[in-house]
Design an enzyme around this catalytic site. Structure first.
Site, short mmCIF file in Angstrom:
data_model
loop_
_atom_site.label_atom_id
_atom_site.label_comp_id
_atom_site.label_asym_id
_atom_site.label_seq_id
_atom_site.Cartn_x
_atom_site.Cartn_y
_atom_site.Cartn_z
N SER A 1 1.09 -8.92 -5.76
CA SER A 1 1.35 -9.70 -4.62
C SER A 1 2.46 -9.25 -3.72
O SER A 1 3.53 -8.45 -4.31
CB SER A 1 1.85 -11.01 -5.12
OG SER A 1 2.35 -11.97 -4.15
N GLU B 1 -2.37 -2.52 -4.12
CA GLU B 1 -3.56 -2.28 -4.73
C GLU B 1 -4.53 -3.52 -5.02
O GLU B 1 -5.78 -3.20 -5.20
CB GLU B 1 -3.31 -1.96 -6.19
CG GLU B 1 -2.63 -0.34 -6.25
CD GLU B 1 -2.11 0.12 -7.54
OE1 GLU B 1 -2.99 -0.09 -8.39
OE2 GLU B 1 -1.18 0.76 -7.63
N GLY B 2 -4.02 -4.62 -4.95
CA GLY B 2 -4.97 -5.92 -4.94
C GLY B 2 -5.58 -5.97 -3.70
O GLY B 2 -7.00 -5.87 -3.73
N HIS B 3 -4.97 -5.73 -2.34
CA HIS B 3 -5.95 -5.74 -1.37
C HIS B 3 -6.89 -4.42 -1.45
O HIS B 3 -7.86 -4.38 -0.88
CB HIS B 3 -5.04 -5.23 -0.06
CG HIS B 3 -4.05 -6.50 0.17
ND1 HIS B 3 -2.56 -6.33 -0.07
CD2 HIS B 3 -3.83 -7.78 0.85
CE1 HIS B 3 -2.03 -7.54 0.31
NE2 HIS B 3 -2.90 -8.40 0.77
N ASP C 1 -6.44 -15.50 -5.45
CA ASP C 1 -6.25 -16.99 -4.63
C ASP C 1 -7.40 -17.99 -4.75
O ASP C 1 -8.25 -17.84 -3.87
CB ASP C 1 -6.01 -16.55 -3.21
CG ASP C 1 -4.85 -15.85 -2.79
OD1 ASP C 1 -3.77 -16.57 -3.13
OD2 ASP C 1 -4.78 -14.98 -2.82
N MET D 1 -2.89 -10.41 5.14
CA MET D 1 -1.94 -10.81 6.08
C MET D 1 -1.06 -9.58 5.72
O MET D 1 0.33 -9.36 6.44
CB MET D 1 -1.03 -12.00 5.47
CG MET D 1 -1.88 -13.12 5.67
SD MET D 1 -0.98 -14.76 5.75
CE MET D 1 -0.39 -14.82 3.94
N ARG E 1 4.51 -10.83 -2.37
CA ARG E 1 5.88 -11.42 -2.79
C ARG E 1 6.36 -10.90 -3.95
O ARG E 1 7.67 -11.31 -4.04
CB ARG E 1 5.47 -13.02 -2.78
CG ARG E 1 5.24 -13.75 -1.30
CD ARG E 1 4.95 -15.27 -1.49
NE ARG E 1 4.64 -15.76 -0.28
CZ ARG E 1 3.46 -16.30 0.18
NH1 ARG E 1 2.38 -16.05 -0.38
NH2 ARG E 1 3.69 -16.94 1.46
N GLY F 1 -9.74 -12.19 -2.96
CA GLY F 1 -9.32 -12.05 -4.35
C GLY F 1 -9.46 -13.26 -4.89
O GLY F 1 -9.17 -14.53 -4.68
P1 AMP Z 1 -3.08 -12.26 1.58
O1 AMP Z 1 -2.76 -10.68 2.42
O2 AMP Z 1 -2.15 -12.35 0.58
O3 AMP Z 1 -3.54 -13.20 2.37
O4 AMP Z 1 -4.21 -11.44 0.68
C1 AMP Z 1 -5.56 -11.05 1.29
C2 AMP Z 1 -6.79 -10.96 0.25
O5 AMP Z 1 -6.18 -10.09 -0.88
C3 AMP Z 1 -7.04 -12.26 -0.31
O6 AMP Z 1 -8.30 -12.54 -0.49
C4 AMP Z 1 -6.26 -12.31 -1.75
O7 AMP Z 1 -6.86 -13.24 -2.70
C5 AMP Z 1 -6.31 -10.74 -2.12
N1 AMP Z 1 -5.76 -10.33 -3.02
C6 AMP Z 1 -3.91 -10.46 -2.98
N2 AMP Z 1 -3.38 -10.17 -4.18
C7 AMP Z 1 -4.67 -9.77 -4.77
C8 AMP Z 1 -4.55 -9.10 -6.27
N3 AMP Z 1 -3.71 -8.90 -6.90
N4 AMP Z 1 -5.74 -9.04 -6.67
C9 AMP Z 1 -7.09 -8.90 -6.17
N5 AMP Z 1 -6.93 -9.69 -4.64
C10 AMP Z 1 -5.65 -9.67 -4.25
#
Ligand code: AMP
Length: 290
Positions: free
Chosen positions: A185, A35-37, A150, A30, A187, A147
């Protein structure tokens, strides 16, 4: 790097690449990339010929009282992050193109949603699987990267792929954390300085729970109660849930005797944070079994 906004163009491009025998890795997000992404992007880059990342804040997965309008967005910066990570395609669909007509078909998740985030975020996972089913059909991936942050989403998507026979492998990627343990995150920007410090204690709370299992505790109810006490002592956040469940079935259990998830959701003034750890009956963190 290609930037594609049109659903039709994305699908045609993916189809052409598949015809050339290229493997397609897909990273759904989204946006407001961190860095998670990037951990997902890096792994996808290593393992595929073509990597597609989507950035789409999906209205269908937000409840009426949730933060769809306020969800952080920064398209220009996101595109730079994608370029840096050598993505081949950034797919940036518009809501009106993804949901061009009112939907006649809606996907409904039957299991794995009456716990954790699914309990309070009613309809959330229906929105998640609906958008992913569409994105899978548009980007035609072989491997899709999610990730473990989630973890309930991973469990639900695992069912989506198996139940609907998508020829896709789900690749779960470990949670990327700040130096003090806080899970990265989008958020986190909504935490005050004090809340940001307290938020690091959430990971400590999970590790504390895992230590109890390592030390021989096998009763989920006792661990959950101890972890809640830890959070109350170390933060001013409101606990939405702390749960310990079998994983990935997300069934409740009286006794820890297999892979389990210890997960929490805690709300601070403007940010609802989630985190989890997954470990075996001895409290050891192994490769995730789906
Ligand atoms: P989102 O943009 O929040 O929908 O996240 C997109 C993808 O990135 C999802 O598969 C999440 O689980 C993953 N993600 C978000 N935060 C992290 C994180 N801290 N470490 C690893 N993956 C993450």
């Amino acid at each position: 790097m290609k930037i594609i906004e049109s659903v039709q163009e994305m699908q045609a491009y993916a189809l052409a690449c598949k015809k050339q025998g290229k493997s397609v890795g897909f990273v759904p997000t989204m946006g407001y990339l961190h860095e998670g992404h990037e951990a997902l992007m890096k792994q996808a880059r290593k393992e595929n010929d073509l990597v597609v990342i989507s950035i789409f804040v999906n209205p269908l997965q937000f409840g009426a009282n949730e933060d769809y309008d306020d969800y952080p967005r920064d398209e220009r910066r996101d595109i730079q992050v994608c370029r840096k990570n050598q993505m081949d395609v950034v797919f940036l669909p518009k809501v009106g193109d993804m949901y061009a007509s009112s939907q006649t078909i809606a996907l409904h998740v039957e299991k794995r949603t009456n716990v954790l985030c699914g309990r309070t975020r009613v309809g959330h996972f229906n929105g998640v699987v609906t958008v992913l089913a569409k994105l899978f059909n548009i980007t035609l991936p072989d491997y899709v990267y999610f990730g473990i942050k989630d973890a309930q989403q991973v469990a639900v998507v695992d069912s989506l792929v198996k139940d609907l026979n998508y020829p896709i492998s789900i690749v779960p990627v470990p949670t990327k954390r700040e130096a003090d343990g806080l899970a990265k995150s989008s958020r986190n920007v909504y935490l005050s300085n004090q809340e940001r410090e307290e938020a690091a204690q959430l990971y400590q709370a999970l590790q504390f729970g895992r230590t109890l299992v390592k030390d021989g505790q096998t009763k989920p109810a006792i661990i959950v109660s101890e972890v809640k006490n830890f959070i109350r002592q170390h933060t001013n956040g409101q606990i939405e849930y702390v749960e310990l469940l079998n994983y990935p079935s997300l069934h409740t259990t009286e006794e820890i005797d297999q892979q389990v998830i210890l997960a929490l959701a805690v709300t601070f003034t403007k940010a609802r944070l989630i985190d989890n750890i997954i470990f075996d009956e001895n409290g050891m963190i192994q490769n995730l079994i789906l």
